[in-house]
Motif scaffolding. Structure first.
Motif, PDB file in Angstrom:
ATOM      1  N   HIS A   7       0.828  -1.203   0.000  1.00 27.85           N
ATOM      2  CA  HIS A   7       0.000   0.000   0.000  1.00 27.85           C
ATOM      3  C   HIS A   7       0.865   1.257   0.000  1.00 27.85           C
ATOM      4  CE1 HIS A   7      -3.491   2.488   0.620  1.00 27.85           C
ATOM      5  NE2 HIS A   7      -2.910   3.044   1.678  1.00 27.85           N
ATOM      6  N   GLU A  39      -0.532  -1.875  -5.437  1.00 32.48           N
ATOM      7  CA  GLU A  39      -1.851  -2.315  -5.917  1.00 32.48           C
ATOM      8  C   GLU A  39      -2.315  -1.468  -7.096  1.00 32.48           C
ATOM      9  OE1 GLU A  39      -2.596   0.815  -2.915  1.00 32.48           O
ATOM     10  OE2 GLU A  39      -1.441  -0.999  -2.826  1.00 32.48           O
ATOM     11  N   LYS A  63      -7.350 -10.119 -11.177  1.00 34.74           N
ATOM     12  CA  LYS A  63      -7.240  -9.892  -9.744  1.00 34.74           C
ATOM     13  C   LYS A  63      -7.148 -11.209  -8.982  1.00 34.74           C
ATOM     14  CE  LYS A  63      -9.602  -5.442  -9.660  1.00 34.74           C
ATOM     15  NZ  LYS A  63      -8.533  -4.819 -10.315  1.00 34.74           N
ATOM     16  N   VAL A  69      -4.183 -12.149  -6.168  1.00 31.44           N
ATOM     17  CA  VAL A  69      -4.479 -12.612  -4.805  1.00 31.44           C
ATOM     18  C   VAL A  69      -3.948 -14.031  -4.608  1.00 31.44           C
ATOM     19  CG1 VAL A  69      -6.335 -13.140  -3.181  1.00 31.44           C
ATOM     20  CG2 VAL A  69      -6.471 -11.084  -4.586  1.00 31.44           C
ATOM     21  N   ARG A 128      -0.269 -14.157  -3.850  1.00 27.40           N
ATOM     22  CA  ARG A 128       0.069 -13.827  -2.463  1.00 27.40           C
ATOM     23  C   ARG A 128      -0.185 -15.038  -1.550  1.00 27.40           C
ATOM     24  NH1 ARG A 128      -1.316  -8.270  -0.845  1.00 27.40           N
ATOM     25  NH2 ARG A 128       0.726  -7.955  -1.711  1.00 27.40           N
ATOM     26  N   LEU A 144      -5.077 -12.809   5.359  1.00 24.82           N
ATOM     27  CA  LEU A 144      -5.064 -12.114   4.073  1.00 24.82           C
ATOM     28  C   LEU A 144      -6.354 -11.357   3.754  1.00 24.82           C
ATOM     29  CD1 LEU A 144      -2.848 -14.451   1.898  1.00 24.82           C
ATOM     30  CD2 LEU A 144      -2.273 -12.247   2.904  1.00 24.82           C
ATOM     31  N   TYR A 197      -6.460  -7.217   3.187  1.00 30.95           N
ATOM     32  CA  TYR A 197      -7.059  -6.542   2.039  1.00 30.95           C
ATOM     33  C   TYR A 197      -8.164  -5.592   2.474  1.00 30.95           C
ATOM     34  CZ  TYR A 197      -4.573  -9.378  -1.371  1.00 30.95           C
ATOM     35  OH  TYR A 197      -3.593  -9.956  -2.134  1.00 30.95           O
ATOM     36  N   ALA A 200     -11.056 -12.726  -0.139  1.00 26.75           N
ATOM     37  CA  ALA A 200      -9.957 -11.794  -0.392  1.00 26.75           C
ATOM     38  C   ALA A 200     -10.024 -11.236  -1.805  1.00 26.75           C
ATOM     39  CB  ALA A 200      -8.619 -12.474  -0.154  1.00 26.75           C
ATOM     40  N   THR A 201     -10.384 -12.071  -2.771  1.00 27.47           N
ATOM     41  CA  THR A 201     -10.490 -11.615  -4.157  1.00 27.47           C
ATOM     42  C   THR A 201     -11.617 -10.595  -4.301  1.00 27.47           C
ATOM     43  OG1 THR A 201      -9.661 -13.744  -4.937  1.00 27.47           O
ATOM     44  CG2 THR A 201     -10.793 -12.363  -6.546  1.00 27.47           C
ATOM     45  N   TYR A 209     -10.402  -7.402  -2.605  1.00 26.44           N
ATOM     46  CA  TYR A 209      -9.365  -6.779  -3.420  1.00 26.44           C
ATOM     47  C   TYR A 209      -9.980  -6.125  -4.660  1.00 26.44           C
ATOM     48  CZ  TYR A 209      -5.090  -6.194  -6.134  1.00 26.44           C
ATOM     49  OH  TYR A 209      -4.070  -5.670  -6.874  1.00 26.44           O
ATOM     50  N   THR A 222     -11.744  -2.917  -3.513  1.00 24.26           N
ATOM     51  CA  THR A 222     -10.874  -1.897  -2.929  1.00 24.26           C
ATOM     52  C   THR A 222      -9.977  -1.265  -3.979  1.00 24.26           C
ATOM     53  OG1 THR A 222     -10.846  -3.146  -0.868  1.00 24.26           O
ATOM     54  CG2 THR A 222      -9.176  -1.448  -1.130  1.00 24.26           C
TER      55      THR A 222
END
Length: 158
Positions: free
Chosen positions: A4, A9, A19, A23, A26, A79, A83, A148-149, A152, A155
Motif C-alpha cells: 500500500h 496495488e 485480480k 491474490v 500472495r 489475508l 485486504y 480476499a479476491t 481486493y 478496494t
C-alpha cells in the motif's frame, strides 16, 4: 503494508493480470514461505532428536504439524483482513487468534470438554485426523481466497 505504501496495488492494476491471480500469488507465496520455515524447523527437530533423543520423533512431528496448521490457518484468516483493513488487519487477526487460543486452552483445562476431547483425540485414527485437518484447511483456504479476491476487487479498482 509495504504494498500500500509503495502503491503496488495501483501499479499492478495496469498489467493485464486478473485480480484472482494477484491474490492467488500472495496466498501461494505465504504458503510456500510457511512450508519453507516448517522444513527448517523439521530439520532442526531431527537434529535435536538425533543429538538429545529425549523426546520421541512422533512428538516432534506432532509439534511441527500443529505449528504448520496454525501457520496456514493464520494466513487463511489474515489475508482477507489485510485486504479489507490494511496493516490494521494484522492487529485484528492477532487479537482473534489470541482469543481463540486462550479460549480453547481454557475450555480444555476447565471444562469436561477437555477430557472428552483428549479421549476422542487418543482414539481417533491419525491418518483420518490429518486428512480431516487438511480438508478443513483446504475448504477454509478456498473460502478465504474468494473473500480476499472480492475485497481486493472492490478496494483496488482498475
Amino acid at each position: 503494508m509495504a504494498d500500500h505504501e509503495s502503491g503496488w496495488e495501483r501499479f499492478v492494476g495496469v498489467f493485464p493480470i486478473a485480480k484472482e491471480k494477484i491474490v492467488l500469488a500472495r496466498y501461494l507465496f505465504c504458503f510456500m514461505l510457511t512450508a519453507l520455515v516448517g522444513g527448517g524447523v523439521f530439520s532442526l527437530c531431527l537434529v535435536a532428536h538425533a543429538i538429545f533423543g529425549q523426546y520421541s520423533l512422533e512428538l516432534h512431528l506432532i509439534i511441527i504439524g500443529v505449528g504448520l496448521l496454525f501457520g496456514m490457518l493464520y494466513i487463511v484468516i489474515l489475508l482477507p483482513f489485510i485486504y479489507a483493513f490494511g496493516t490494521f488487519g494484522n492487529t485484528i487477526v492477532n487479537i482473534i487468534f489470541l482469543a481463540l487460543i486462550m479460549g480453547g486452552v481454557y475450555a480444555l483445562q476447565k471444562t469436561s470438554f477437555g477430557v472428552t476431547f483428549t479421549v476422542w483425540l487418543a482414539k481417533t485414527n491419525n491418518v483420518l485426523l490429518i486428512m480431516g485437518a487438511v480438508l478443513v484447511l483446504f475448504i477454509g483456504t478456498l473460502i478465504s481466497l474468494k473473500i480476499a479476491t472480492i475485497i481486493y476487487g472492490r478496494t483496488f479498482i482498475d
